[in-house]
Design a protein around this motif. Structure first.
Motif, PDB file in Angstrom:
ATOM      1  N   ILE A   1      41.197  43.716  34.785  1.00 38.25           N
ATOM      2  CA  ILE A   1      39.898  43.095  35.038  1.00 38.25           C
ATOM      3  C   ILE A   1      40.051  41.744  35.726  1.00 38.25           C
ATOM      4  CG2 ILE A   1      37.795  42.195  33.979  1.00 38.25           C
ATOM      5  CD1 ILE A   1      37.914  45.184  33.978  1.00 38.25           C
ATOM      6  N   TRP A   2      40.907  40.867  35.184  1.00 38.15           N
ATOM      7  CA  TRP A   2      41.022  39.525  35.739  1.00 38.15           C
ATOM      8  C   TRP A   2      41.569  39.535  37.171  1.00 38.15           C
ATOM      9  CZ3 TRP A   2      38.729  35.230  35.336  1.00 38.15           C
ATOM     10  CH2 TRP A   2      39.299  34.033  35.781  1.00 38.15           C
ATOM     11  N   PRO A   3      42.650  40.260  37.470  1.00 39.87           N
ATOM     12  CA  PRO A   3      43.093  40.332  38.873  1.00 39.87           C
ATOM     13  C   PRO A   3      42.042  40.938  39.798  1.00 39.87           C
ATOM     14  CG  PRO A   3      44.854  41.048  37.429  1.00 39.87           C
ATOM     15  CD  PRO A   3      43.633  40.908  36.577  1.00 39.87           C
ATOM     16  N   LEU A   4      41.259  41.886  39.278  1.00 42.68           N
ATOM     17  CA  LEU A   4      40.212  42.487  40.098  1.00 42.68           C
ATOM     18  C   LEU A   4      39.163  41.449  40.489  1.00 42.68           C
ATOM     19  CD1 LEU A   4      38.988  45.112  41.291  1.00 42.68           C
ATOM     20  CD2 LEU A   4      37.757  45.382  39.122  1.00 42.68           C
ATOM     21  N   LEU A   5      38.858  40.510  39.589  1.00 42.83           N
ATOM     22  CA  LEU A   5      37.875  39.473  39.888  1.00 42.83           C
ATOM     23  C   LEU A   5      38.432  38.407  40.834  1.00 42.83           C
ATOM     24  CD1 LEU A   5      36.316  38.868  36.344  1.00 42.83           C
ATOM     25  CD2 LEU A   5      35.317  40.160  38.235  1.00 42.83           C
ATOM     26  N   ILE A   6      39.702  38.093  40.696  1.00 47.03           N
ATOM     27  CA  ILE A   6      40.281  36.968  41.427  1.00 47.03           C
ATOM     28  C   ILE A   6      40.756  37.364  42.824  1.00 47.03           C
ATOM     29  CG2 ILE A   6      42.174  35.298  41.439  1.00 47.03           C
ATOM     30  CD1 ILE A   6      39.921  34.637  39.521  1.00 47.03           C
ATOM     31  N   LEU A   7      41.319  38.550  42.963  1.00 48.51           N
ATOM     32  CA  LEU A   7      41.972  38.932  44.215  1.00 48.51           C
ATOM     33  C   LEU A   7      41.007  39.649  45.140  1.00 48.51           C
ATOM     34  CD1 LEU A   7      45.378  40.197  42.786  1.00 48.51           C
ATOM     35  CD2 LEU A   7      44.844  37.937  43.701  1.00 48.51           C
TER      36      LEU A   7
END
Length: 272
Positions: A207-213
């Motif tokens: 979830i977090w990499p999907l939001l940031i990248l």
């Protein structure tokens, strides 16, 4: 007689282990099936026709080398900083006496009661304002501090006798040397456990990499695997094979460090 008394419990444990192992075994063997066999009836656990086409297609269609490098950088850097920061913070909470430390520790523990999704908007705003959006650093920095790691080290350091610290101070060891040369080596079992957990968390994080990248060249492995799943058509054989490939580093990590989880003799150097 003693072995007979424990036989029912042993059988129950083997049954539970088999129940957990069966879905993993099915998942692994299904990666060697062609797409036409995955949903054919009747279902069979063993492939009728073994094939490596899913692995070949997954490796050639996607830039696994780039995704592995990105994910390894995130997992390794985050794990190193997580262990160091958690150990230092847990040591301070366990061995330093200040009225505000207990309240601060309770506040940190309270964060474990909040779902990750609740703090994601504020974390995203901070990362964006710091200019870390669409960078690997934007994934790493918010993930360093973990209440679980701090709690683990705090509880472990609380069991170490204060006499060991006083003896080191009498010998002229400074506070930094006391932590780095004496306390941290004693906490090796906790370091290994937290390192394994942290590496697993960051390797499997989605979830977090999907939001940031945003740039596909910076995708981590889990975000890249999501691109295999189409809106209407899913190539299950490729998805299963790619998922197995992504699990290999975790299996290697566990095989290497499983024997490192052992007890430390915290009473060494102390007189009875």
């Amino acid at each position: 007689m003693r072995s007979l008394r424990w036989a029912p419990m042993t059988i129950v444990l083997w049954v539970v282990a088999a129940l957990y192992l069966f879905p993993l075994l099915w998942f692994f063997l299904s990666s060697f099936k062609p797409g036409s066999e995955l949903f054919s009836l009747p279902l069979s656990i063993l492939p009728e026709r073994w094939t490596l086409s899913g692995y070949t297609t997954a490796w050639t269609r996607f830039d696994f080398q780039r995704y592995f490098v990105n994910t390894t950088i995130v997992a390794v850097v985050t794990t190193v900083f997580t262990v160091i920061v958690s150990a230092a913070t847990g040591y301070a909470f366990a061995k330093y006496k200040a009225w505000w430390l207990k309240g601060f520790f309770i506040c940190i523990l309270a964060t474990t009661m909040l779902p990750t999704e609740v703090i994601m908007p504020s974390s995203f705003a901070v990362v964006r304002d710091l200019g870390l959006y669409d960078t690997l650093a934007g994934i790493i920095v918010p993930s360093i501090v973990t209440a679980t790691g701090i709690f683990m080290f705090r509880q472990y350091f609380s069991t170490i006798p204060d006499e060991l610290m006083e003896a080191a101070r009498i010998d002229g060891v400074g506070e930094f040397g006391l932590f780095w040369r004496i306390m941290l080596p004693l906490a090796k079992p906790i370091m290994v456990v937290l390192a394994i957990f942290s590496f697993q968390w960051r390797w499997n994080d989605y979830i977090w990499p999907l939001l940031i990248l945003r740039d596909p060249d910076r995708y981590t492995l889990q975000v890249a695997l999501r691109s295999i799943v189409g809106a209407d058509n899913i190539d299950w054989s490729v998805l299963l094979s790619a998922s197995i490939i992504s699990l290999i580093p975790m299996l290697v990590l566990f095989a290497i460090f499983q024997r490192q989880i052992m007890s430390a003799d915290i009473n060494s150097g102390l007189k009875d």
